[in-house]
Design a protein around this motif. Structure first.
Motif, PDB file in Angstrom:
ATOM      1  N   ALA A  33      20.280  -2.754  49.552  1.00  0.00           N
ATOM      2  CA  ALA A  33      19.442  -3.939  49.650  1.00  0.00           C
ATOM      3  C   ALA A  33      20.308  -5.194  49.607  1.00  0.00           C
ATOM      4  CB  ALA A  33      18.434  -3.965  48.484  1.00  0.00           C
ATOM      5  N   ASP A  60       9.976  -5.578  58.139  1.00  0.00           N
ATOM      6  CA  ASP A  60      10.407  -5.692  56.749  1.00  0.00           C
ATOM      7  C   ASP A  60      10.201  -7.107  56.214  1.00  0.00           C
ATOM      8  OD1 ASP A  60      12.468  -7.184  57.796  1.00  0.00           O
ATOM      9  OD2 ASP A  60      14.067  -6.059  56.822  1.00  0.00           O
ATOM     10  N   ASP A 101      14.519 -10.390  47.404  1.00  0.00           N
ATOM     11  CA  ASP A 101      14.222  -9.503  46.291  1.00  0.00           C
ATOM     12  C   ASP A 101      15.275  -8.395  46.257  1.00  0.00           C
ATOM     13  OD1 ASP A 101      13.119  -7.419  44.615  1.00  0.00           O
ATOM     14  OD2 ASP A 101      11.164  -8.387  44.811  1.00  0.00           O
ATOM     15  N   ALA A 104      14.111  -4.790  46.919  1.00  0.00           N
ATOM     16  CA  ALA A 104      13.574  -4.443  48.230  1.00  0.00           C
ATOM     17  C   ALA A 104      14.655  -3.799  49.093  1.00  0.00           C
ATOM     18  CB  ALA A 104      13.041  -5.688  48.939  1.00  0.00           C
ATOM     19  N   GLN A 105      14.298  -2.762  49.818  1.00  0.00           N
ATOM     20  CA  GLN A 105      15.271  -2.057  50.655  1.00  0.00           C
ATOM     21  C   GLN A 105      15.827  -2.953  51.752  1.00  0.00           C
ATOM     22  OE1 GLN A 105      12.906   1.303  51.866  1.00  0.00           O
ATOM     23  NE2 GLN A 105      13.381   2.471  50.019  1.00  0.00           N
ATOM     24  N   VAL A 109      10.731  -9.579  50.773  1.00  0.00           N
ATOM     25  CA  VAL A 109       9.402  -8.998  50.635  1.00  0.00           C
ATOM     26  C   VAL A 109       8.347  -9.963  51.154  1.00  0.00           C
ATOM     27  CG1 VAL A 109      10.000  -7.597  48.617  1.00  0.00           C
ATOM     28  CG2 VAL A 109       9.105  -9.925  48.273  1.00  0.00           C
ATOM     29  N   ARG A 143       5.825   0.373  51.738  1.00  0.00           N
ATOM     30  CA  ARG A 143       6.420   0.421  50.391  1.00  0.00           C
ATOM     31  C   ARG A 143       5.927  -0.818  49.644  1.00  0.00           C
ATOM     32  NH1 ARG A 143      11.765  -1.031  47.812  1.00  0.00           N
ATOM     33  NH2 ARG A 143      11.996   0.457  46.073  1.00  0.00           N
ATOM     34  N   HIS A 145       4.951  -2.860  45.864  1.00  0.00           N
ATOM     35  CA  HIS A 145       5.146  -3.041  44.430  1.00  0.00           C
ATOM     36  C   HIS A 145       3.819  -3.466  43.819  1.00  0.00           C
ATOM     37  CE1 HIS A 145       6.490  -4.760  40.606  1.00  0.00           C
ATOM     38  NE2 HIS A 145       7.595  -4.049  40.742  1.00  0.00           N
ATOM     39  N   TRP A 220       7.373   0.088  42.331  1.00  0.00           N
ATOM     40  CA  TRP A 220       7.430   0.381  43.761  1.00  0.00           C
ATOM     41  C   TRP A 220       6.877   1.779  44.071  1.00  0.00           C
ATOM     42  CZ3 TRP A 220       8.022  -3.121  47.320  1.00  0.00           C
ATOM     43  CH2 TRP A 220       8.775  -4.280  47.058  1.00  0.00           C
ATOM     44  N   LYS A 277       3.755  -7.059  46.022  1.00  0.00           N
ATOM     45  CA  LYS A 277       4.846  -7.240  46.976  1.00  0.00           C
ATOM     46  C   LYS A 277       4.864  -6.086  47.977  1.00  0.00           C
ATOM     47  CE  LYS A 277       7.990  -7.473  43.702  1.00  0.00           C
ATOM     48  NZ  LYS A 277       9.278  -7.669  42.982  1.00  0.00           N
ATOM     49  N   ASP A 279       7.476  -4.389  50.729  1.00  0.00           N
ATOM     50  CA  ASP A 279       8.859  -4.322  51.201  1.00  0.00           C
ATOM     51  C   ASP A 279       8.893  -4.184  52.721  1.00  0.00           C
ATOM     52  OD1 ASP A 279      11.553  -3.877  51.579  1.00  0.00           O
ATOM     53  OD2 ASP A 279      11.714  -2.247  50.140  1.00  0.00           O
ATOM     54  N   TRP A 280       8.130  -3.210  53.239  1.00  0.00           N
ATOM     55  CA  TRP A 280       8.071  -2.970  54.680  1.00  0.00           C
ATOM     56  C   TRP A 280       6.774  -2.253  55.024  1.00  0.00           C
ATOM     57  CZ3 TRP A 280       7.421   2.195  54.968  1.00  0.00           C
ATOM     58  CH2 TRP A 280       8.057   3.017  54.036  1.00  0.00           C
TER      59      TRP A 280
END
Length: 315
Positions: A33, A60, A101, A104-105, A109, A143, A145, A220, A277, A279-280
């Motif tokens: 990340a 994303d 973030d 986040a991958q 976010v 994904r 949160h 997550w 949140k 992420d994607w």
């Protein structure tokens, strides 16, 4: 359990829809990340090269803000109109943002922040959705949160943190809706925490089937919905939770929504905020994709530096 949307979704949006743009994909292994902080990500070219795997949406949420031209170009809207659910006519843009973030991958976010002081005038809910209405059968994944407590202020609100594809009109004869809904403090008579999965046949009068997972889920999670071969399966972090079939499957093309809203206002007082949140988000048209394969696909996008691709046929 999820309740019907008693007020039609009158939609006035913060960003006007533009043609969806696409970007280049090269599939490789995952990378770490990006750096954190709360600053918004830099804006991007709204017209990247139109290529990528067929029938695929990936984003994303690497945007500078709700006024970033790429957000509308990529087919996203922030709700500012009236209607339900929750506290009627309290939808606004202030709660939508795209901070960096470290967890986040992809390094950024979509943050959806609802807030209230316990009065209608002091409440703002937030919802972000696609504009294309071109998603039907296949795999939906994100994904997300989830929050068990407010990011500021007193706990106790009946908040609902959601990910769902849904028909563009509640009155549609072929109404379709597939829900992930997290209620950390319960609601509608339930104590919570609980995660509801709900497959709808009609919005009014409400006709749906549902399942509740009674567990705290702050943090997550990868949420996946597969709608294929006459059934819908909901899974969380690779574990199947609920399957619906028969009439409780998609019957028309849908939008993809993320929202963070309040069922009611149980107490007045100092302001509190609730964060959700994303992420994607990922969609594969007309294919059932396992959670493991979704994660492999997303890792490939991140490794290639691909923030967005959309090759889903337009309706």
């Amino acid at each position: 359990m999820s309740q019907p949307r008693r007020t039609p979704r009158h939609r006035a949006w913060a960003v006007l829809a533009l043609p969806a743009a696409l970007c280049v994909l090269a599939a490789c292994s995952a990378g770490p990340a990006a750096s954190g902080g709360d600053a918004a990500a830099p804006g991007r070219d709204a017209s990247p090269s139109p290529s990528g795997p067929p029938g695929t949406l990936f984003d994303d949420f690497h945007y500078s803000g709700v006024d970033d031209p790429a957000l509308a170009a990529h087919g996203w809207e922030v709700r500012t109109g009236g209607g339900g659910p929750g506290i009627k006519d309290t939808w606004g843009t202030d709660g939508a943002g795209f901070p960096s973030d470290t967890t986040a991958q992809g390094g950024t976010v979509l943050r959806l922040r609802s807030s209230t002081d316990g009065t209608e005038q002091g409440t703002e809910q937030v919802e972000v959705q696609t504009t294309g209405t071109n998603f039907f059968t296949g795999t939906y994944a994100a994904r997300i949160h989830l929050s068990d407590e407010p990011s500021s202020g007193r706990d106790g609100d009946h908040v609902v943190q959601t990910f769902f594809p849904i028909s563009p009109a509640d009155s549609s004869e072929n109404y379709s809706e597939l829900d992930f809904e997290y209620l950390p403090n319960g609601g509608w008579g339930s104590v919570g925490p609980q995660l509801d999965n709900v497959s709808w046949y009609k919005a009014d009068p409400p006709d749906r089937v549902s399942h509740s997972l009674k567990r705290a889920l702050g943090g997550w999670h990868t949420m996946v919905i597969t709608a294929m071969d006459g059934k819908v399966t909901y899974s969380l972090d690779g574990k199947d939770l609920f399957t619906s079939s028969g009439t409780y499957v998609p019957r028309e093309k849908m939008d993809i929504h993320f929202s963070n809203w309040l069922i009611d206002l149980p107490f007045a007082g100092a302001r509190r905020t609730w964060d959700m949140k994303v992420d994607w988000v990922y969609h594969k048209a007309d294919e059932a994709v396992s959670t493991a394969d979704v994660q492999k696909a997303v890792a490939g996008f991140h490794s290639a530096g691909t923030d967005y691709v959309n090759t889903v046929p337009q309706s």
